[in-house]
Scaffold this active site. Structure first.
Site, PDB file in Angstrom:
ATOM      1  N   LYS A 115      -4.782   5.338   2.863  1.00 15.96           N
ATOM      2  CA  LYS A 115      -4.835   4.502   1.656  1.00 15.96           C
ATOM      3  C   LYS A 115      -6.181   4.590   0.953  1.00 15.96           C
ATOM      4  O   LYS A 115      -6.405   3.940  -0.048  1.00 15.96           O
ATOM      5  CB  LYS A 115      -4.554   3.030   2.012  1.00 15.96           C
ATOM      6  CG  LYS A 115      -3.222   2.779   2.684  1.00 15.96           C
ATOM      7  CD  LYS A 115      -2.942   1.283   2.661  1.00 15.96           C
ATOM      8  CE  LYS A 115      -2.500   0.760   3.977  1.00 15.96           C
ATOM      9  NZ  LYS A 115      -2.282  -0.705   3.967  1.00 15.96           N
ATOM     10  N   LYS A 126      -8.731   3.212   1.688  1.00 22.08           N
ATOM     11  CA  LYS A 126      -9.298   1.857   1.597  1.00 22.08           C
ATOM     12  C   LYS A 126     -10.404   1.732   2.642  1.00 22.08           C
ATOM     13  O   LYS A 126     -10.192   2.005   3.814  1.00 22.08           O
ATOM     14  CB  LYS A 126      -8.230   0.791   1.901  1.00 22.08           C
ATOM     15  CG  LYS A 126      -7.280   0.464   0.768  1.00 22.08           C
ATOM     16  CD  LYS A 126      -6.421  -0.753   1.144  1.00 22.08           C
ATOM     17  CE  LYS A 126      -5.564  -1.235  -0.004  1.00 22.08           C
ATOM     18  NZ  LYS A 126      -4.792  -2.456   0.346  1.00 22.08           N
TER      19      LYS A 126
HETATM   20  N1  C2G Z   1      -0.138  -9.515  -1.867  1.00 23.82           N
HETATM   21  C1  C2G Z   1       0.365 -10.527  -2.671  1.00 23.82           C
HETATM   22  N2  C2G Z   1      -0.393 -11.034  -3.663  1.00 23.82           N
HETATM   23  C2  C2G Z   1      -1.652 -10.566  -3.877  1.00 23.82           C
HETATM   24  C3  C2G Z   1      -2.180  -9.556  -3.054  1.00 23.82           C
HETATM   25  C4  C2G Z   1      -1.395  -9.035  -2.042  1.00 23.82           C
HETATM   26  O1  C2G Z   1       1.516 -10.965  -2.490  1.00 23.82           O
HETATM   27  N3  C2G Z   1      -2.390 -11.104  -4.898  1.00 23.82           N
HETATM   28  C5  C2G Z   1       0.726  -8.972  -0.808  1.00 23.82           C
HETATM   29  C6  C2G Z   1       1.019  -7.484  -0.995  1.00 23.82           C
HETATM   30  O2  C2G Z   1       2.089  -7.300  -1.905  1.00 23.82           O
HETATM   31  C7  C2G Z   1       1.371  -7.066   0.427  1.00 23.82           C
HETATM   32  C8  C2G Z   1       0.509  -7.995   1.296  1.00 23.82           C
HETATM   33  O3  C2G Z   1       0.074  -9.075   0.440  1.00 23.82           O
HETATM   34  O4  C2G Z   1       2.751  -7.333   0.682  1.00 23.82           O
HETATM   35  C9  C2G Z   1      -0.710  -7.285   1.840  1.00 23.82           C
HETATM   36  O5  C2G Z   1      -1.413  -6.713   0.764  1.00 23.82           O
HETATM   37  P1  C2G Z   1      -2.458  -5.528   1.087  1.00 23.82           P
HETATM   38  O6  C2G Z   1      -3.363  -5.968   2.152  1.00 23.82           O
HETATM   39  O7  C2G Z   1      -3.000  -5.047  -0.221  1.00 23.82           O
HETATM   40  O8  C2G Z   1      -1.490  -4.442   1.718  1.00 23.82           O
HETATM   41  P2  C2G Z   1      -1.150  -2.977   1.160  1.00 23.82           P
HETATM   42  O9  C2G Z   1      -2.398  -2.216   0.947  1.00 23.82           O
HETATM   43  O10 C2G Z   1      -0.203  -3.161   0.054  1.00 23.82           O
HETATM   44  O11 C2G Z   1      -0.466  -2.322   2.461  1.00 23.82           O
HETATM   45  O12 C2G Z   1       2.873  -0.006   4.884  1.00 23.82           O
HETATM   46  C10 C2G Z   1       2.621  -0.975   3.872  1.00 23.82           C
HETATM   47  C11 C2G Z   1       1.144  -1.115   3.619  1.00 23.82           C
HETATM   48  O13 C2G Z   1       0.435  -1.337   4.815  1.00 23.82           O
HETATM   49  C12 C2G Z   1       0.902  -2.259   2.632  1.00 23.82           C
END
Ligand code: C2G
Length: 130
Positions: free
Chosen positions: A45, A47
């Site tokens: 990612k 990240k």
């Molecule tokens: N999320 C949310 N609202 C936000 C930020 C994040 O609802 N303002 C949700 C995202 O949609 C996700 C979860 O919180 O369902 C985790 O977000 P992230 O840590 O950014 O995860 P991500 O990078 O999307 O990784 O295999 C799937 C991946 O691991 C998802």
């Protein structure tokens, strides 16, 4: 007992994450969070997390909504996780809409509305973190 799973990085845990985890837990009785490892985050990612996997894991385990935290080490583990953990509902924020519909053969797949105005990226930029 209805078992729910969700996946993510959850760096700089914020109320957008909490809203999702709270809603995910409300859909069942037991919530598993598959937490992206530092290697998966960087390799897949691009990240770079502020908090390490262990620090992010500890924060999630402190939440009343979370029953178990497991490592997410690859994109492909979802199929086996759903079987291994007897998952009834797979939940993700709707920024992933339709991306995991292939799991519908095994469990219910739900995409929940993201909390619009907050993100880890926004926090970092507002605080001038890299
Ligand atoms: N999320 C949310 N609202 C936000 C930020 C994040 O609802 N303002 C949700 C995202 O949609 C996700 C979860 O919180 O369902 C985790 O977000 P992230 O840590 O950014 O995860 P991500 O990078 O999307 O990784 O295999 C799937 C991946 O691991 C998802």
């Amino acid at each position: 007992m209805k078992r729910v799973i969700t996946y993510g990085t959850f760096d700089l845990l914020h109320y957008g994450h909490i809203n999702l985890l709270k809603k995910a837990k409300s859909l069942g009785d037991y919530l598993i969070v598959a937490l992206s490892t530092d290697e998966f985050n960087w390799n897949e990612k691009r990240k770079k997390c502020y908090f390490t996997y262990e620090e992010r894991k500890g924060l999630l385990e402190a939440l009343r909504y979370v029953d178990l935290v497991i490592p997410e080490t690859c994109w492909e583990q979802k199929n086996t996780d759903v079987t291994k953990y007897l998952i009834d509902i797979f939940v993700m924020g709707d920024d992933w809409e339709n991306k995991f519909d292939f799991l519908q053969q095994k469990c219910e797949v739900k995409y929940l509305p993201r909390t619009p105005e907050i993100s880890t990226t926004k926090i970092k930029s507002d605080l001038n973190l890299r």
